[in-house]
Design a protein around this motif. Structure first.
Motif, mmCIF file in Angstrom:
data_model
loop_
_atom_site.group_PDB
_atom_site.id
_atom_site.type_symbol
_atom_site.label_atom_id
_atom_site.label_comp_id
_atom_site.label_asym_id
_atom_site.label_seq_id
_atom_site.Cartn_x
_atom_site.Cartn_y
_atom_site.Cartn_z
ATOM 1 N N ARG A 15 0.807 -1.413 0.053
ATOM 2 C CA ARG A 15 -0.032 -0.124 -0.165
ATOM 3 C C ARG A 15 0.948 1.264 -0.171
ATOM 4 N N LYS A 16 2.006 1.393 0.756
ATOM 5 C CA LYS A 16 2.933 2.303 0.548
ATOM 6 C C LYS A 16 3.643 2.526 -0.414
ATOM 7 N N ALA A 17 4.089 1.531 -1.261
ATOM 8 C CA ALA A 17 4.592 1.408 -2.542
ATOM 9 C C ALA A 17 3.608 2.034 -3.599
ATOM 10 N N THR A 18 2.136 1.777 -3.607
ATOM 11 C CA THR A 18 1.193 2.217 -4.368
ATOM 12 C C THR A 18 0.980 3.660 -4.034
ATOM 13 N N TYR A 19 1.038 4.138 -3.112
ATOM 14 C CA TYR A 19 0.916 5.469 -2.646
ATOM 15 C C TYR A 19 2.079 6.471 -3.280
ATOM 16 N N GLU A 20 3.423 5.742 -2.989
ATOM 17 C CA GLU A 20 4.542 6.302 -3.660
ATOM 18 C C GLU A 20 4.449 6.515 -5.164
ATOM 19 N N GLU A 21 3.906 5.566 -5.678
ATOM 20 C CA GLU A 21 3.764 5.319 -7.095
ATOM 21 C C GLU A 21 2.844 6.578 -7.750
ATOM 22 N N SER A 22 1.691 6.725 -6.785
ATOM 23 C CA SER A 22 0.862 7.790 -7.319
ATOM 24 C C SER A 22 1.368 9.275 -7.180
ATOM 25 N N GLU A 23 2.283 9.481 -6.361
ATOM 26 C CA GLU A 23 3.173 10.591 -6.300
ATOM 27 C C GLU A 23 3.917 10.703 -7.574
ATOM 28 N N GLY A 24 4.715 9.568 -7.995
ATOM 29 C CA GLY A 24 5.339 9.635 -9.042
ATOM 30 C C GLY A 24 4.792 9.919 -10.372
ATOM 31 N N TRP A 25 3.494 9.340 -10.276
ATOM 32 C CA TRP A 25 2.408 9.490 -11.552
ATOM 33 C C TRP A 25 2.137 11.212 -11.532
#
Lengths: 419, 234
Positions: free
Chosen positions: A399-409
């Motif tokens: 879930r944390k990786a998914t959030y960080e990915e959204s920041e990258g997006w």
């Protein structure tokens, strides 16, 4: 492809015979006018200017000088972003060769092929791309109208409305009530209202833990429902009361003066009321006469409207098939459209349409989820090919990786749109 | 989650078991292959982390899961996303580490010889719990399904088509090469790019968005993207 005047006259008969022949203007460059500088319009303008390398005259008409992304505006409400973090200028587009005009487009003359501006004058086009986002259906929520948007903000166009809702949230009395009137389908950003509930709950848990959230929803179910409900139970136990269609969530009226909400006959006094009414295409699509009902039907191969082959509609305002109304979708559609428009105007190669969408939502700090799909153009519509969704019970690390990915997006898409 | 295992399971049930057994590696030969690894890794009694992590108990473990070793972000992301070490995933990783985790710090070009990989995996298998004691444990070594046809690697991509297709990538991946939350994909060697994309397409890499995106690209389209991104300058 460039021709001088004599060559043009000499070849014009042959050109006219070729069905797929690009439009070649005897004088000047082909002109594309884009109305609306959001995820659809900004992307289309940037790609047309970039890929035609100055071969197309691209004008973007956008009333605001600063663009606040609707995506991530919930994170501003939750305290994860400052308002300036989601504000962007159009400087990058101007530097990339787009003629940015800050004005309202108030009319389209399809015969003369011109767009009328509120500030006077008109802009001629060979191809017109409308990406006006959404407006609200009048009378959709009994008791609410645009004149009530200060008392009961929609905050569904980001910027001052987001700031207003945040200020009201911060001013809530201890143990107060935050109400949301959720919209019926179809609407901009399907998970958006529920991410907003999550972000409001996060803010209240920190600052006003005895406060309550009521959601009146005309729908029986919503995007990522299992994920949000799991998250609300895990992080905000007992704070969120979601009233769906089965329990009268669609039978709602509001009184902005009295600050009351009546759900299925039961009146409640609330402290903040976020009304997200039913939506329709931004007004210019209506004025251009390319809508059918609330939205503008388009052809899946290039986003051209069913009503006018020289007018294209992108993003939320279009009725295209299976894609959700999202910033990612609009950005994806804009690239397909820009490729097709450039091909039609300059004879450049047109590649087959491919579309994609992913929507990330934040439920709580470092608890991100996502849903996405790929799409293709069929003769009837944009049709879903393949998709995925986050699962309930995923690890905290994922879930944390998914959030960080959204920041990258976010960084990726905003630079993809605006340069 | 064992994405790899599921695929292998299906394949194994189709292929005859004799053919599979024929492809088990030889641990003694693997010990010789392992010499290349020794400058960075330890395995066996008293093995400690050095430049790379110690390799005891490797089989069945999530990638990048030793709390006391500093891994690359890329390998951490792969582990979080579901990458576990089994014969098949190790085989793909050992062939070209960067095809499985682009940003891995393991600066090893890879073992191109499949027999050497099988032997090395058989050797490393000795230092994990024994299948004799744990019936559901990994087999000693097994064939793989990750190999990609050399004809695919030989494809010359059309950069113009790649540029058009790339617009689907740049919604998330920054053309500037910026890397926050989403990895950089610019200026990769074309072969690594192609291997990585096919690993997603075949679901050997675990990220669902990338599996979806790569899943509908054909070999020419992947080659076109590789050709475009390999030379992209800001």
């Amino acid at each position: 492809m460039t021709l001088n005047r004599r060559q043009f006259i000499g070849t014009s008969a042959a050109m006219a015979a070729a069905l797929s022949a690009p439009m070649v203007k005897a004088q000047g460059k082909p002109r594309v006018v884009v109305v609306g500088g959001g995820a659809g319009g900004a992307t289309a303008a940037r790609y047309l200017a970039k890929d035609s390398k100055g071969g197309i005259d691209v004008t973007l008409i956008e009333p605001t000088r600063k663009y606040y992304t609707c995506f991530f505006s919930n994170l501003y409400l939750g305290g994860f972003k400052e308002i300036e973090d989601i504000g962007h200028s159009y400087g990058g587009l101007a530097a990339g060769g787009v003629n940015v005009v800050h004005d309202w487009a108030i009319g389209v003359d399809r015969d003369a092929k011109t767009v009328t501006l509120a500030g006077g004058g008109s802009v001629p086009y060979d191809k017109l791309i409308l990406s006006p986002g959404i407006d609200f259906v009048e009378g959709a929520v009994e008791g609410w109208g645009l004149s009530a948007q200060n008392a009961m903000p929609h905050a569904y166009k980001a910027g001052s409305q987001s700031e207003l809702l945040k200020a009201q949230l911060m001013a809530m009395p201890e143990g107060g009530t935050f109400a949301m009137i959720a919209p019926p389908n179809p609407y901009r950003c399907p998970p958006g209202p529920y991410e907003r509930v999550s972000m409001v709950a996060h803010f209240l848990k920190q600052n006003n833990p005895t406060a309550k959230i009521i959601v009146a929803d005309p729908k029986p179910k919503f995007s990522k429902m299992a994920l949000f409900q799991e998250g609300w139970a895990n992080h905000y136990d007992g704070m969120v009361d979601w009233i769906g269609e089965d329990f009268g969530g669609g039978n709602v009226s509001v009184d902005p003066n009295a600050m009351t909400v009546t759900i299925d006959g039961e009146e409640t006094k609330v402290d903040v009321c976020n009304v997200i009414p039913a939506m329709k295409a931004g007004r210019i699509a209506d004025l251009a006469g390319v809508t059918d009902g609330n939205w503008a039907p388009v052809n899946a191969t290039d986003m051209s409207t069913k009503a006018d082959a020289d007018i294209y509609v992108l993003g939320d305002a279009s009725s295209q098939g299976d894609m959700p109304k999202s910033g990612y979708s609009a950005n994806s559609q804009a690239k397909v459209c820009a490729n097709a428009v450039r091909g039609a105007l300059t004879g450049s190669k047109v590649f087959p349409a491919k579309f994609a969408n992913t929507c990330w939502s934040l439920i709580a700090p470092n608890d991100g989820v996502k849903v996405g799909a790929t799409y293709e153009a069929t003769p009837e519509k944009i049709a879903k090919v393949d998709g995925f969704i986050s699962q309930t019970g995923e690890s905290a690390d994922l879930r944390k990786a998914t959030y960080e990915e959204s920041e990258g997006w976010y960084t990726g898409i905003t630079s993809d749109m605006l340069g | 989650m064992r994405v790899f295992g599921i695929i292998f399971g299906v394949a194994a049930s189709v292929i005859s078991t004799v053919a599979v057994a024929d492809k088990f590696g030889d641990p003694a030969a693997g010990e010789k292959v392992y010499r290349q690894c020794k400058s960075c890794h330890q395995v066996g009694d008293g093995a400690k982390h050095r430049i790379g992590p110690q390799l005891n108990g490797l089989f069945g473990r999530q990638a990048a899961s030793h709390d006391d070793f500093r891994y690359s972000k890329a390998l951490m992301r792969a582990g979080t996303g579901g990458l576990e070490w089994h014969a098949d995933t190790l085989d793909a990783f050992l062939e070209n580490p960067k095809a499985i985790a682009s940003g891995t710090r393991m600066s090893f070009r890879g073992l191109k010889n499949p027999q050497e990989r099988l032997d090395l995996i058989a050797y490393l298998r000795v230092f994990s719990d024994s299948p004799a004691n744990i019936p559901e444990a990994d087999p000693t070594a097994s064939p793989t399904d990750h190999d990609i046809d050399p004809a695919i690697l030989a494809l010359k991509g059309d950069p113009e088509y790649g540029e058009y297709l790339s617009s689907e990538c740049t919604t998330c991946h920054q053309t500037s090469g910026g890397d926050d939350g989403i990895p950089s994909i610019v200026l990769w060697p074309e072969e690594d790019f192609v291997l990585a994309m096919h690993a997603y397409k075949n679901k050997n890499r675990s990220h669902p968005v990338m599996q979806m995106m790569a899943g509908r690209l054909n070999a020419e389209e992947i080659a076109a993207l590789a050709a475009y991104f390999a030379v992209l300058e800001e």
